[in-house]
Design an enzyme around this catalytic site. Structure first.
Site, mmCIF file in Angstrom:
data_model
loop_
_atom_site.group_PDB
_atom_site.id
_atom_site.type_symbol
_atom_site.label_atom_id
_atom_site.label_comp_id
_atom_site.label_asym_id
_atom_site.label_seq_id
_atom_site.Cartn_x
_atom_site.Cartn_y
_atom_site.Cartn_z
ATOM 1 N N ASN A 201 -137.318 63.316 81.628
ATOM 2 C CA ASN A 201 -137.048 61.974 81.081
ATOM 3 C C ASN A 201 -137.636 61.039 82.150
ATOM 4 O O ASN A 201 -137.136 60.976 83.257
ATOM 5 C CB ASN A 201 -135.540 61.804 80.932
ATOM 6 N N GLN B 8 -138.257 55.032 80.041
ATOM 7 C CA GLN B 8 -137.471 53.838 80.397
ATOM 8 C C GLN B 8 -138.039 53.200 81.668
ATOM 9 O O GLN B 8 -138.570 53.901 82.543
ATOM 10 C CB GLN B 8 -135.995 54.190 80.670
ATOM 11 N N CYS C 85 -128.154 54.565 81.431
ATOM 12 C CA CYS C 85 -129.131 55.661 81.370
ATOM 13 C C CYS C 85 -128.750 56.659 82.449
ATOM 14 O O CYS C 85 -128.822 56.348 83.648
ATOM 15 C CB CYS C 85 -130.536 55.123 81.609
ATOM 16 N N ASN D 236 -129.948 59.896 83.325
ATOM 17 C CA ASN D 236 -131.015 60.458 84.162
ATOM 18 C C ASN D 236 -131.579 59.367 85.067
ATOM 19 O O ASN D 236 -131.944 59.622 86.218
ATOM 20 C CB ASN D 236 -132.138 61.034 83.291
ATOM 21 N N HIS E 271 -123.792 56.563 71.057
ATOM 22 C CA HIS E 271 -124.297 57.902 70.726
ATOM 23 C C HIS E 271 -123.642 58.432 69.457
ATOM 24 O O HIS E 271 -122.435 58.240 69.246
ATOM 25 C CB HIS E 271 -124.002 58.883 71.864
ATOM 26 N N GLU F 189 -133.785 59.369 71.261
ATOM 27 C CA GLU F 189 -133.241 58.190 71.944
ATOM 28 C C GLU F 189 -133.620 56.896 71.231
ATOM 29 O O GLU F 189 -134.788 56.688 70.868
ATOM 30 C CB GLU F 189 -133.773 58.124 73.370
ATOM 31 N N CYS G 2 -131.643 63.680 78.069
ATOM 32 C CA CYS G 2 -130.938 62.394 78.019
ATOM 33 C C CYS G 2 -129.571 62.612 78.680
ATOM 34 O O CYS G 2 -128.761 63.407 78.185
ATOM 35 C CB CYS G 2 -130.772 61.936 76.570
ATOM 36 N N GLY G 3 -129.340 61.934 79.797
ATOM 37 C CA GLY G 3 -128.104 62.144 80.556
ATOM 38 C C GLY G 3 -126.879 61.640 79.833
ATOM 39 O O GLY G 3 -125.858 62.341 79.741
ATOM 40 N N THR G 4 -126.957 60.409 79.307
ATOM 41 C CA THR G 4 -125.801 59.902 78.557
ATOM 42 C C THR G 4 -125.612 60.725 77.284
ATOM 43 O O THR G 4 -124.479 60.946 76.838
ATOM 44 C CB THR G 4 -125.952 58.407 78.212
ATOM 45 N N GLY G 5 -126.742 61.216 76.708
ATOM 46 C CA GLY G 5 -126.655 62.060 75.506
ATOM 47 C C GLY G 5 -125.929 63.368 75.809
ATOM 48 O O GLY G 5 -125.139 63.868 74.991
HETATM 49 N N1 LIG Z 1 -132.292 55.186 75.022
HETATM 50 C C1 LIG Z 1 -131.004 54.906 75.599
HETATM 51 C C2 LIG Z 1 -131.096 54.552 77.064
HETATM 52 C C3 LIG Z 1 -131.638 55.662 77.954
HETATM 53 C C4 LIG Z 1 -130.737 56.905 78.026
HETATM 54 C C5 LIG Z 1 -131.268 57.953 78.953
HETATM 55 N N2 LIG Z 1 -132.537 58.444 78.857
HETATM 56 C C6 LIG Z 1 -130.242 58.796 79.661
HETATM 57 O O1 LIG Z 1 -130.650 59.677 80.434
HETATM 58 O O2 LIG Z 1 -129.050 58.559 79.502
HETATM 59 C C7 LIG Z 1 -130.320 53.765 74.823
HETATM 60 O O3 LIG Z 1 -131.004 53.023 74.104
HETATM 61 O O4 LIG Z 1 -129.096 53.627 74.927
#
Ligand SMILES: N[C@@H](CCC[C@H](N)C(=O)O)C(=O)O
Length: 277
Positions: A13, A46, A75, A77, A161, A210, A219-222
């Site tokens: 990412n 990003q 975000c 990552n 999410h 995303e 995706c870390g938050t994912g």
């Molecule tokens: N696309 C996400 C923001 C980025 C999330 C990311 N890549 C991660 O690692 O969490 C959004 O629009 O919320």
């Protein structure tokens, strides 16, 4: 003007990182989109911007922009790359770094082996936290999309999410359903969409479409969102190893009111300078 930047990635990412503590610049949405372009620009999922904090109890302000130019709340990552960047640039020598984001404060811990652990906060499942249009908080919500009915968990990790359970992540309809769910009218601020295959209570495979960037390698938050929904639905138990296309993350969620912790790598790729149009 020439702007110094660093290209980084967390499990593929990828990010352009700009230090606006020692440099001055103001980026317009269309400039972000142009820089994000993988053929006509630098190319990234990003853009991460390091700024001085507005709150004196914080070390930095951490701003995040998707490839489409939209500013977002969190975000995961990127947070690990942010921690590595501010230490590499000698903007701080701290191992525990406190940052403000538009989604709330985050604590970043740089481990001795170079991995970074991020305290990602407590997941919020109430539909209004994303927001998602629904009458009540449920473990799974039904959604009509592309002529079919899908079941999904919804959660805010600071950013929104939706998580769908699939039998085989490699055959999941990420390209078809990802954008359709991202833009579904019941998600007025759009949404990130995770496709989760449960391997065992401590292991999942995950792909994420995303919001504002399309499918990324990780995706870390994912990953946190999938683990939070999986534990809440009784499918998973902490800790969970999340296998993403770009590599693995370890996610811990010890108790319902506790914050999730995410651990993984952060890599520097190259430094450069770019002329801003
Ligand atoms: N696309 C996400 C923001 C980025 C999330 C990311 N890549 C991660 O690692 O969490 C959004 O629009 O919320």
């Amino acid at each position: 003007m020439l702007l110094h930047f660093t290209k980084m990635h967390g499990l593929g990412n990828d990010f352009m990182v700009i230090d606006l503590v020692t440099q001055r610049a103001r980026l317009r949405d269309e400039q972000v989109r142009q820089l994000a372009d993988r053929r006509f620009g630098i190319g990234f999922d990003q853009l991460l911007v390091v700024e001085p904090p507005r709150d004196p109890d914080m070390d930095f302000r951490y701003r995040i922009f998707n490839a489409d130019g939209s500013e977002v709340e969190n975000c995961g990552n990127g947070a690990r790359c942010f921690a590595r960047f501010v230490r590499d640039q000698r903007l701080t020598h701290k191992h525990e770094i406190h940052v403000e984001t538009s989604g709330g404060p985050l604590t970043l811990l740089v481990e001795d082996d170079g991995q970074v652990t991020v305290d990602m906060g407590v997941p919020r499942f109430a539909p209004q936290a994303l927001p998602f249009e629904a009458d009540e908080d449920r473990l799974r919500h039904g959604l009509d999309v592309e002529g079919e009915r899908v079941e999904l968990g919804v959660v805010s990790m600071g950013n929104p999410h939706a998580v769908l359970r699939v039998d085989d992540v490699e055959r999941a309809p990420v390209e078809r359903l990802g954008p359709a769910i991202e833009h579904h009218p019941r998600f007025p601020r759009r949404v990130n969409v995770g496709f989760m295959e449960v391997v065992s209570p401590h292991e999942i495979r995950l792909r994420v479409h995303e919001r504002g960037s399309g499918e990324t390698l990780a995706c870390g938050t994912g990953a946190c969102a999938a683990v939070a929904c999986g534990i809440r639905q009784g499918l998973l138990e902490s800790p969970v190893t999340v296998h993403l296309r770009g590599g693995d993350l370890r996610i811990e969620w010890p108790a319902e009111e506790a914050p999730l912790r995410m651990t993984g790598p952060a890599e520097r790729v190259f430094d450069g300078r770019v002329a801003l149009a």
